[in-house]
Scaffold this motif. Structure first.
Motif, PDB file in Angstrom:
ATOM      1  N   ASN B  54      41.788  41.313  29.145  1.00 53.54           N
ATOM      2  CA  ASN B  54      43.129  40.739  29.070  1.00 53.54           C
ATOM      3  C   ASN B  54      43.688  40.416  30.460  1.00 53.54           C
ATOM      4  O   ASN B  54      44.822  39.977  30.598  1.00 53.54           O
ATOM      5  N   ALA B  55      42.883  40.633  31.480  1.00 52.52           N
ATOM      6  CA  ALA B  55      43.228  40.254  32.862  1.00 52.52           C
ATOM      7  C   ALA B  55      41.894  39.989  33.555  1.00 52.52           C
ATOM      8  O   ALA B  55      40.862  40.512  33.133  1.00 52.52           O
ATOM      9  N   SER B  57      38.800  40.559  35.486  1.00 51.07           N
ATOM     10  CA  SER B  57      38.259  41.906  35.702  1.00 51.07           C
ATOM     11  C   SER B  57      36.993  41.842  36.534  1.00 51.07           C
ATOM     12  O   SER B  57      36.307  40.825  36.576  1.00 51.07           O
ATOM     13  N   ARG B  59      33.240  42.387  37.603  1.00 48.86           N
ATOM     14  CA  ARG B  59      31.937  42.500  36.937  1.00 48.86           C
ATOM     15  C   ARG B  59      31.088  43.581  37.586  1.00 48.86           C
ATOM     16  O   ARG B  59      29.959  43.819  37.165  1.00 48.86           O
ATOM     17  N   TRP B  60      31.543  44.150  38.673  1.00 44.36           N
ATOM     18  CA  TRP B  60      30.698  45.056  39.463  1.00 44.36           C
ATOM     19  C   TRP B  60      31.618  46.029  40.200  1.00 44.36           C
ATOM     20  O   TRP B  60      32.772  45.682  40.455  1.00 44.36           O
ATOM     21  N   ASN B  90      36.631  48.408  40.155  1.00 48.52           N
ATOM     22  CA  ASN B  90      35.508  48.982  39.410  1.00 48.52           C
ATOM     23  C   ASN B  90      35.131  48.103  38.224  1.00 48.52           C
ATOM     24  O   ASN B  90      35.961  47.386  37.675  1.00 48.52           O
ATOM     25  N   THR B  91      33.873  48.217  37.851  1.00 46.39           N
ATOM     26  CA  THR B  91      33.339  47.393  36.764  1.00 46.39           C
ATOM     27  C   THR B  91      34.217  47.491  35.520  1.00 46.39           C
ATOM     28  O   THR B  91      34.560  48.579  35.071  1.00 46.39           O
ATOM     29  N   GLY B  92      34.573  46.346  34.990  1.00 47.43           N
ATOM     30  CA  GLY B  92      35.296  46.302  33.724  1.00 47.43           C
ATOM     31  C   GLY B  92      36.790  46.502  33.851  1.00 47.43           C
ATOM     32  O   GLY B  92      37.503  46.439  32.849  1.00 47.43           O
ATOM     33  N   ILE B  93      37.267  46.733  35.052  1.00 48.92           N
ATOM     34  CA  ILE B  93      38.708  46.973  35.233  1.00 48.92           C
ATOM     35  C   ILE B  93      39.358  45.737  35.845  1.00 48.92           C
ATOM     36  O   ILE B  93      38.745  45.030  36.648  1.00 48.92           O
ATOM     37  N   GLY B  94      40.582  45.464  35.411  1.00 52.67           N
ATOM     38  CA  GLY B  94      41.307  44.299  35.890  1.00 52.67           C
ATOM     39  C   GLY B  94      41.547  44.379  37.395  1.00 52.67           C
ATOM     40  O   GLY B  94      41.759  45.464  37.937  1.00 52.67           O
TER      41      GLY B  94
END
Lengths: 422, 422
Positions: B54-55, B57, B59-60, B90-94
């Motif tokens: 939803n923002a 993010s 990839r790594w 961090n991976t997967g975080i916006g």
């Protein structure tokens, strides 16, 4: 893809074989009501406790007689009385011990005074009588250890006189979601965070496989917290799944945490999706699966690595998934992938039966209606090297639960493309 | 076999088509938690309520930067500070809205004073950033009305922002066992009586099909009592099954009772086992199935006639069971059967895949181990006339739930006979 030094990579097949070999299970047995036993696994051979019918029974609505009364031809029945020379007998009901033969009601008549007469004598002694045990014999085997109880088998066990049955207790499978980015499903999703949905998928699959899922709270990316959660789980579970934390980058907490509680058999597997799956076993023989985080990988890897462990808990051998040769309805183009990767890709396909065998189309080339209906596909085609040309034959492996594929006729009329670039 | 005057006999296919056509369902809709929805059927199309991520993010694992700072080549980073020119990602975080590009942590280093430096500049704006909706787009269709919710789909619905989902309420299916000879399972069986086990089988199947079984007490062979039970059932159920009472003889109560509450479409079907199955519909459109009493017949007929009705309640079309040509591994000898019978026999077989197609062996010729393992078989072969010769090809119809057949190799090494006399 991170290939850290000293990390063990195994093929999917080797990884599965290693973890099956290294795991040790102590399946518990419990006695449950047969009426609640469907889907459970027998923990002992079961034989019938009774014969059915349990007395000679009528095969037809009629009257029960003694054959000897007819042995010399049609007797004079003018003095016969119900309950003495004959008795009414209904289908499926035991006949009195002193009768041995049944005459159909259609061949019996009564006069105005209620005197019985027969249109024909019975052809032989025992005519229309079902002997004891005709349906089921006492001692007849009904089920074997390791057999999953179907609706039909449950009914048969009840028919065999069993109200309860010994089954293996459901294996306890811990599912620990991990990741700083995760928020429980059903809560408001902050910007930049992600929904934790794998536990929902895993719990439903585990239940269907006969296991008891124990979903733990989300653990942050912190080795100490993960070790704590793992230690608790390996204490009282038969199988432990740590989900996530095994992705790209150096902040990878899953493997360092698992290494503190178990021996790592492999840090990753040479098969995507879900190549970042680690397989480990504690000194007690409890398998600890570091399951890939992204949902596409988690869906596949739980089938590949966890389902066989659940089966093994029940004492069942590993059966290779069914494989068939299938003609590809779209090219699989791998030329864009980094050439150095040894990781094979399991490409989800819709496998169907054609007039002369099987055909398969990668999900990515299907129109939306089919993608929704067959979400995730019913088979995999394994792509490595440069991939496959359109129309080439490939090995297709059925996805669990191995349903019979649909017919191809008309199914693939609206393909969106004839090539999938991976 | 009793063929009473005026009784309507239909083929299995015609009987099924007639009852599907005549039944009218008013499926109810209920809203349930997505976490409890696996196996239920969607009562509405569902689209995603949110985009994932939803923002933008990462990839790594790495640091987020502004690409413009690198546009003119590697900048002087000696004065850079965390939270100003860069931020850890961090991976997967916006990533924060004022950054647009991510550099892997492996390409970043810090000197003794904590000053950041980069081994390489990012290749392009947006590198290693997952855009909004890359995984799931708001409005993207997730499921269609009539779709059964799988573990994967439930997880997807949760990912799409749904905590609850509209599904069809389970159809209420009454199951009325009848027969003077019957005793509830789990109770002591008197001599000459039989165990009522069909309700157990039926309830488990109905649950698996998404229905709610309502098992009623055993009713004696008495038209008045049966009518009473039927009247009550048709009032508050979507489908009514009256089991038994439709066997051989004149004491047949099922059809006379059903005739009082429903219009009989057929009194019997030209297919065994379970030829004594009647199909009726009330004036309100509630189907009333007079299901065959013997368990072998009941197992088959509930699949043939009731499963399609449950599917129809959910608004699903009828799909013919999959059929394949199979080579018979034993003769089916029907020469002993009464030649006048128009009733076809569905012979239970174990269907398997051979190198060049399919082979099938009737269950009766299999060794005990296979008979137990594949109890009831996975397919039918339809025998009429004189039957089939050994090695002849026949049409085999898969039994529900249509599992992919096992491999034939080695499976049939210990056949007990090469002919089955029916």
């Amino acid at each position: 893809m991170q290939e850290a030094k000293g990390h063990i990579w195994l093929t999917r097949e080797d990884a599965r074989a290693r973890v099956l070999e290294a795991s040790r299970f102590s399946p518990r047995v419990e006695r449950i009501a047969v009426a609640q036993s469907v889907g459970r696994v027998c923990a002992a051979d079961v034989a019938s406790r009774q014969s059915l019918p349990n007395a000679p029974s009528s095969r037809w609505d009629g009257v029960a007689v003694r054959y000897d009364d007819f042995a010399a031809g049609m007797p004079d029945t003018s003095g016969w009385r119900e309950g003495r020379e004959y008795a009414f007998s209904n289908t499926g009901i035991g006949i009195r011990g002193d009768y041995d033969t049944v005459v159909r009601i259609e061949e019996v008549s009564f006069d105005a005074e209620g005197r019985i007469s027969f249109a024909a004598a019975p052809a032989q002694r025992g005519a229309l009588v079902m002997p004891v045990g005709a349906t089921l014999e006492e001692g007849e085997p009904l089920a074997r250890t390791g057999q999953t109880i179907t609706p039909e088998l449950a009914a048969l066990l009840a028919g065999g006189g069993w109200a309860e049955v010994d089954v293996y207790a459901r294996p306890r499978v811990a599912f620990i979601p991990s990741g700083n980015e995760l928020v429980d499903a059903g809560r408001e999703l902050p910007l930049g965070k992600n929904v934790e949905t794998n536990s929902l998928m895993a719990a439903a699959k585990l239940r269907a496989w006969g296991a008891e899922p124990l979903v733990r709270p989300i653990v942050a990316d912190d080795v100490g917290l993960l070790v704590e959660a793992l230690c608790e789980a390996v204490e009282d579970c038969d199988i432990v799944i740590l989900n996530g934390g095994s992705s790209k980058g150096t902040d990878d907490c899953a493997v360092p945490a698992i290494e503190r509680v178990a021996r790592v058999l492999c840090h990753a597997v040479l098969m995507g999706p879900g190549a970042h799956t680690s397989l480990s076993v504690t000194s007690e023989g409890v398998p600890v699966i570091g399951l890939s985080g992204p949902s596409g990988g988690a869906e596949c890897t739980i089938d590949w690595y966890v389902k066989p462990l659940v089966d093994r808990y029940f004492g069942l051998g590993f059966n290779e998934p069914p494989k068939v040769r299938a003609r590809l309805l779209a090219a699989l183009d791998l030329s864009q992938r980094s050439s150095g990767s040894k990781v094979k890709m399991a490409v989800r396909c819709l496998l169907a039966r054609s007039s002369d065998g099987f055909v398969a189309a990668p999900m990515g080339v299907l129109p939306e209606s089919l993608r929704l209906q067959y979400r995730g596909g019913n088979a995999f085609v394994f792509a490595s090297g440069v991939g496959f040309a359109l129309g080439e034959e490939a090995e297709a492996e059925l996805r669990y639960p191995y349903a019979f594929p649909p017919r191809a006729e008309g199914l693939f009329d609206d393909l969106e493309s004839h090539a999938l670039v991976l």
